[in-house]
Design a protein around this motif. Structure first.
Motif, PDB file in Angstrom:
ATOM      1  N   TYR A 190       0.976  -1.197   0.125  1.00 45.94           N
ATOM      2  CA  TYR A 190      -0.174  -0.067   0.011  1.00 45.94           C
ATOM      3  C   TYR A 190       0.799   1.127  -0.039  1.00 45.94           C
ATOM      4  N   THR A 191       0.172   2.130  -0.624  1.00 41.66           N
ATOM      5  CA  THR A 191       0.893   3.428  -0.358  1.00 41.66           C
ATOM      6  C   THR A 191       0.204   4.164   0.719  1.00 41.66           C
ATOM      7  N   ASP A 251       2.712  11.545   2.003  1.00 42.66           N
ATOM      8  CA  ASP A 251       2.376  10.031   1.833  1.00 42.66           C
ATOM      9  C   ASP A 251       3.641   9.548   1.593  1.00 42.66           C
ATOM     10  N   THR A 304       5.124   5.904  -0.527  1.00 40.65           N
ATOM     11  CA  THR A 304       4.745   4.636  -1.461  1.00 40.65           C
ATOM     12  C   THR A 304       5.473   3.438  -0.978  1.00 40.65           C
ATOM     13  N   SER A 305       5.088   2.389  -1.601  1.00 41.33           N
ATOM     14  CA  SER A 305       5.634   0.963  -1.068  1.00 41.33           C
ATOM     15  C   SER A 305       7.011   1.078  -1.222  1.00 41.33           C
ATOM     16  N   SER A 321       9.010   6.452  -1.358  1.00 42.18           N
ATOM     17  CA  SER A 321       9.139   7.621  -2.165  1.00 42.18           C
ATOM     18  C   SER A 321       8.165   8.631  -1.255  1.00 42.18           C
ATOM     19  N   ASN A 327      -4.384   1.806  -2.827  1.00 41.71           N
ATOM     20  CA  ASN A 327      -3.610   0.627  -3.665  1.00 41.71           C
ATOM     21  C   ASN A 327      -3.158   1.556  -4.790  1.00 41.71           C
ATOM     22  N   ALA A 328      -3.540   2.903  -5.057  1.00 42.66           N
ATOM     23  CA  ALA A 328      -3.157   3.900  -6.128  1.00 42.66           C
ATOM     24  C   ALA A 328      -1.568   4.144  -5.701  1.00 42.66           C
ATOM     25  N   TYR A 329      -0.661   4.495  -6.712  1.00 41.55           N
ATOM     26  CA  TYR A 329       0.821   4.984  -6.397  1.00 41.55           C
ATOM     27  C   TYR A 329       0.909   6.244  -5.609  1.00 41.55           C
ATOM     28  N   ILE A 330      -0.210   7.179  -5.985  1.00 44.05           N
ATOM     29  CA  ILE A 330      -0.201   8.245  -5.128  1.00 44.05           C
ATOM     30  C   ILE A 330      -1.599   8.398  -4.664  1.00 44.05           C
ATOM     31  N   ASN A 387      -8.610   8.615  -3.926  1.00 47.16           N
ATOM     32  CA  ASN A 387      -7.597   7.425  -4.067  1.00 47.16           C
ATOM     33  C   ASN A 387      -7.516   6.805  -2.892  1.00 47.16           C
TER      34      ASN A 387
END
Length: 122
Positions: A32-33, A50, A52-53, A56, A99-102, A108
């Motif tokens: 997850y992000t 935030d 990321t997995s 980042s 689940n989204a990258y951002i 999201n």
């Protein structure tokens, strides 16, 4: 059912520090992000940071250099270290997973925590 449980909020004086924690009940936390949003009275909920997995990170301009987001995949936990706190940081802080990258938009975000109050006041 994925559950997010925040802790660490409270009352702090201007210039002080707090660390928020969020434990997530899922076997796929690392995918997850994760993020932290906040909502002050009369204002819209906004993304604070935030991660990321892959690690980042992204921060809203108003907290850059003062807040640090991090994650410990072994503990299913995301943190928000807050320093040099200002009265404008007063808000309910929500942990978020997506689940989204951002996840810079609430649309999201797939899962929310219940929120923890942070009050910055002398």
């Amino acid at each position: 059912q994925v559950q997010l449980v925040e802790s660490g909020g409270g009352l702090v004086q201007p210039g002080g520090s707090l660390r928020l924690s969020c434990v997530v009940s899922t076997s796929i936390f690392s995918l997850y992000t994760m993020g932290w949003y906040r909502q002050a009275p009369g204002k819209q909920r906004e993304l604070v940071a935030d991660i990321t997995s892959g690690g980042s990170t992204n921060y809203v301009d108003s907290v850059k250099g003062r807040f640090t987001i991090s994650r410990d995949n072994a503990k299913n936990t995301v943190y928000l270290q807050m320093a040099s706190l200002k009265p404008d940081d007063t808000a309910v802080y929500y942990c978020a997973a997506g689940n989204a990258y951002i996840i810079d938009k609430a649309s999201n975000v797939d899962y929310w925590g219940q929120g923890t109050q942070v009050t910055v006041s002398s």
